[in-house]
Design a protein around this motif. Structure first.
Motif, short mmCIF file in Angstrom:
data_model
loop_
_atom_site.label_atom_id
_atom_site.label_comp_id
_atom_site.label_asym_id
_atom_site.label_seq_id
_atom_site.Cartn_x
_atom_site.Cartn_y
_atom_site.Cartn_z
N PRO A 171 9.33 3.08 6.73
CA PRO A 171 9.22 1.69 6.24
C PRO A 171 7.98 0.98 6.78
O PRO A 171 7.31 0.24 6.04
N GLN A 172 7.66 1.19 8.06
CA GLN A 172 6.47 0.52 8.62
C GLN A 172 5.17 1.02 7.96
O GLN A 172 4.19 0.29 7.88
N ASP A 173 5.19 2.28 7.50
CA ASP A 173 4.01 2.81 6.81
C ASP A 173 3.87 2.16 5.43
O ASP A 173 2.75 1.89 4.97
N MET A 174 5.01 1.93 4.80
CA MET A 174 4.98 1.26 3.50
C MET A 174 4.41 -0.16 3.65
O MET A 174 3.61 -0.62 2.84
N ARG A 175 4.84 -0.84 4.72
CA ARG A 175 4.32 -2.20 4.96
C ARG A 175 2.82 -2.16 5.23
O ARG A 175 2.06 -2.99 4.75
N LYS A 176 2.42 -1.16 5.99
CA LYS A 176 0.99 -1.03 6.32
C LYS A 176 0.17 -0.81 5.05
O LYS A 176 -0.89 -1.39 4.86
N TRP A 177 0.68 0.04 4.15
CA TRP A 177 -0.07 0.33 2.92
C TRP A 177 -0.11 -0.90 2.01
O TRP A 177 -1.12 -1.17 1.37
N THR A 178 0.97 -1.66 2.01
CA THR A 178 0.98 -2.92 1.24
C THR A 178 -0.11 -3.85 1.78
O THR A 178 -0.86 -4.47 1.01
N ASP A 179 -0.18 -3.96 3.10
CA ASP A 179 -1.22 -4.81 3.72
C ASP A 179 -2.62 -4.31 3.38
O ASP A 179 -3.54 -5.09 3.14
N GLU A 180 -2.75 -3.00 3.36
CA GLU A 180 -4.05 -2.39 3.07
C GLU A 180 -4.47 -2.73 1.63
O GLU A 180 -5.65 -3.01 1.36
N ILE A 181 -3.51 -2.72 0.73
CA ILE A 181 -3.80 -3.06 -0.68
C ILE A 181 -4.15 -4.54 -0.79
O ILE A 181 -5.09 -4.92 -1.50
N ARG A 182 -3.45 -5.37 -0.04
CA ARG A 182 -3.72 -6.81 -0.05
C ARG A 182 -5.15 -7.07 0.45
O ARG A 182 -5.90 -7.87 -0.13
N GLU A 183 -5.52 -6.38 1.51
CA GLU A 183 -6.87 -6.55 2.07
C GLU A 183 -7.93 -6.04 1.08
O GLU A 183 -8.97 -6.66 0.90
N PHE A 184 -7.61 -4.94 0.42
CA PHE A 184 -8.52 -4.39 -0.59
C PHE A 184 -8.72 -5.41 -1.73
O PHE A 184 -9.83 -5.61 -2.22
N ALA A 185 -7.64 -6.08 -2.09
CA ALA A 185 -7.73 -7.09 -3.16
C ALA A 185 -8.70 -8.20 -2.76
O ALA A 185 -9.47 -8.70 -3.61
N MET A 186 -8.69 -8.58 -1.50
CA MET A 186 -9.61 -9.62 -1.04
C MET A 186 -11.06 -9.15 -1.13
O MET A 186 -11.96 -9.90 -1.51
N VAL A 187 -11.28 -7.89 -0.79
CA VAL A 187 -12.63 -7.32 -0.91
C VAL A 187 -13.07 -7.32 -2.37
O VAL A 187 -14.20 -7.69 -2.71
N VAL A 188 -12.17 -6.89 -3.24
CA VAL A 188 -12.48 -6.82 -4.68
C VAL A 188 -12.80 -8.22 -5.23
O VAL A 188 -13.74 -8.40 -6.00
#
Lengths: 423, 90
Positions: A171-188
């Motif tokens: 579960p913590q890895d899923m949360r981490k990947w969600t955060d990673e996608i959110r951060e990627f969205a900010m870059v995009v």
């Protein structure tokens, strides 16, 4: 009149070296693809794309850049296209599948790096691929050690963003990947200058889901007893899917699926009755890596499915389209992408489950587990995969290869013996 | 395919010409296949797309072109380059 030479020059490409690549591609494509009989008419689209692979799509991308749009170059099926499309960005795959690019990669990377990474780095640094020149931002990811170090080298030559992949699926890895996608969205958003809204993201999710559905339709027809399309042609469809506009990709794949479904109804096969059916599993085959499929299909067998990143891993599972807030949508995207079962994860038992499921669904006679040389993840996981297949009574052949021609005869001998053994 | 067989390639200045030509030939039930233009015959032509025609279809292709007058650059004969067992990849 198409004048791609001028475009390539403007992109800063090494025209003399690029010309050498242009010489070998038509010959290889002719040997592998045009030697086939009774190909689906719909393959004409993909033949056209390959015929001008460094002309038509690159010029489209440049036209869009002139309108202010940004192009994101990606190397992995874990990078979520939806986020880029939601910000009106364009995605293009950048994985190198040609030996032509390897020597330029070996100038900066150890020889004991996998050919996909060497070719990808070589294509950029050797200035012999327009897609690598066009992309405004490269998006890397931490799926293996070779890539992680390669990004540092590429990052000295081109802007890069790296997505940090979890290595487990807790579960913590899923949360981490969600955060990673959110951060990627900010870059995009920053690169494109466009805000991502829930409405735009939902539209993008739908576009990519439609593309997945279309590719899945093509694959579904390969389960039929009469095989309506060769493995080589199906592989080409998948390889081009990484480069093409996603809406057009879905349109063309659906059109092809219509034809293939009709062929299935009519019992039309591109192989003689009784041809042994092979599932290929393992490392990806980036364009123009057609070597293994060609050898298999000229050795008396047919490839009916690929459990690879240029196969089922690319299109299976959909992103939930019912979410209405960005947080929910990023989580839904993370859940879909964490359902891809790459050997970079531990444990990775779901991949074995996938292989057994696909072997049954596509009614295969045998599995060829392919590993690109120096990919220690897939090489090591090969033990588990091959053990599970043997326990299930499914014949399996493990193969390690690269992009060179040197082992082609040896591979042919081994594959012919394997096919003969299938009875 | 036999190595001594001659293939014919219809060359174009851009791919839209090629697609229109293929549509036309298809309407006349004449076989053609989209192919990358072999480097040996591409010269300075920018377009990498060609239509591959078998010798037995050449006369019909020429009749169709004479009648419908589609745009194209040239029709070039070339000994068959296709060798599925060559084992040379990209």
């Amino acid at each position: 009149m198409a004048n791609y030479a001028e475009m390539w020059k403007d992109l800063g490409m090494d025209l003399a070296s690029h010309d050498a690549l242009c010489q070998v591609l038509p010959t290889a494509f002719g040997d592998v693809y045009l030697s086939q009989e009774n190909r689906p008419q719909g393959m004409g689209f993909w033949d056209l794309v390959v015929a001008d692979i460094h002309g038509i799509r690159p010029s489209e991308l440049i036209e869009e850049q002139k309108k202010g749009r940004k192009v994101f170059g990606t190397f992995c099926v874990y990078v979520p296209d939806e986020v880029i499309i939601a910000a009106d960005g364009i995605v293009t795959g950048l994985c190198g599948g040609s030996q032509f690019w390897v020597p330029d990669g070996e100038k900066v990377l150890p020889k004991s790096t996998c050919p996909l990474i060497k070719a990808s780095v070589g294509a950029r640094l050797g200035r012999t691929c327009p897609f690598f020149r066009i992309a405004d931002l490269y998006v890397g990811e931490t799926t293996c050690d070779g890539k992680k170090k390669a990004w540092e080298i590429l990052g000295g030559d081109v802007p890069m963003h790296i997505m940090d992949m979890p290595q487990m699926k807790r579960p913590q890895d899923m949360r981490k990947w969600t955060d990673e996608i959110r951060e990627f969205a900010m870059v995009v958003e920053k690169v494109t200058g466009n805000a991502i809204t829930p409405e735009k993201l939902n539209g993008a999710i739908h576009i990519i889901n439609e593309k997945r559905r279309a590719l899945a339709r093509v694959y579904e027809t390969r389960k039929a007893k009469a095989i309506p399309i060769s493995g080589k042609d199906a592989l080409l469809v998948m390889q081009i899917a990484f480069f093409d506009d996603p809406v057009r990709c879905a349109q063309m794949a659906n059109k092809l699926a219509d034809e293939l479904e009709q062929r299935v109804k009519d019992g039309v096969s591109v192989f003689p009755a009784g041809t042994k059916r092979i599932l290929v599993t393992g490392t990806p085959m980036a364009i123009p890596n057609w070597k293994l499929h060609h050898i298999i299909e000229t050795s008396g067998a047919a490839v009916v499915c690929e459990e690879t990143c240029t196969g089922t891993r690319y299109f299976e599972h959909f992103v939930d389209e019912t979410k209405t807030t960005l947080d929910e949508q990023y989580e839904a995207i993370a859940q879909r992408y964490m359902n891809i079962h790459c050997a970079c994860f531990t444990p990775n038992t779901e991949r074995v489950d996938d292989i057994l499921r696909l072997a049954k669904g596509y009614q295969v006679d045998g599995v060829i587990d392919v590993n690109l040389k120096f990919c220690c993840l897939y090489d090591t996981e090969g033990y588990t995969v091959e053990k599970a297949l043997k326990e299930a009574g499914i014949p399996v052949l493990g193969i390690e290869t690269d992009y060179t021609d040197a082992d082609a005869e040896q591979l042919r001998t081994r594959i012919e013996a394997f096919v003969e053994m299938l009875g | 395919m036999e190595e001594d067989r001659i293939n014919y390639y219809i060359l174009f200045e851009d791919y839209t010409q090629g697609l229109l030509m293929q549509e036309l030939l298809r309407g006349e039930q004449i076989k053609s296949r989209i192919a990358p233009t072999p480097h040996a015959i591409q010269g300075s032509l920018g377009c990498g797309m060609s239509l591959l025609i078998q010798p037995e279809d050449l006369a019909a292709v020429k009749r169709c072109i004479a009648c419908k007058k589609p745009e194209y650059y040239d029709i070039v004969p070339l000994p068959c380059q296709i060798q599925p067992n060559r084992n040379q990849f990209c």
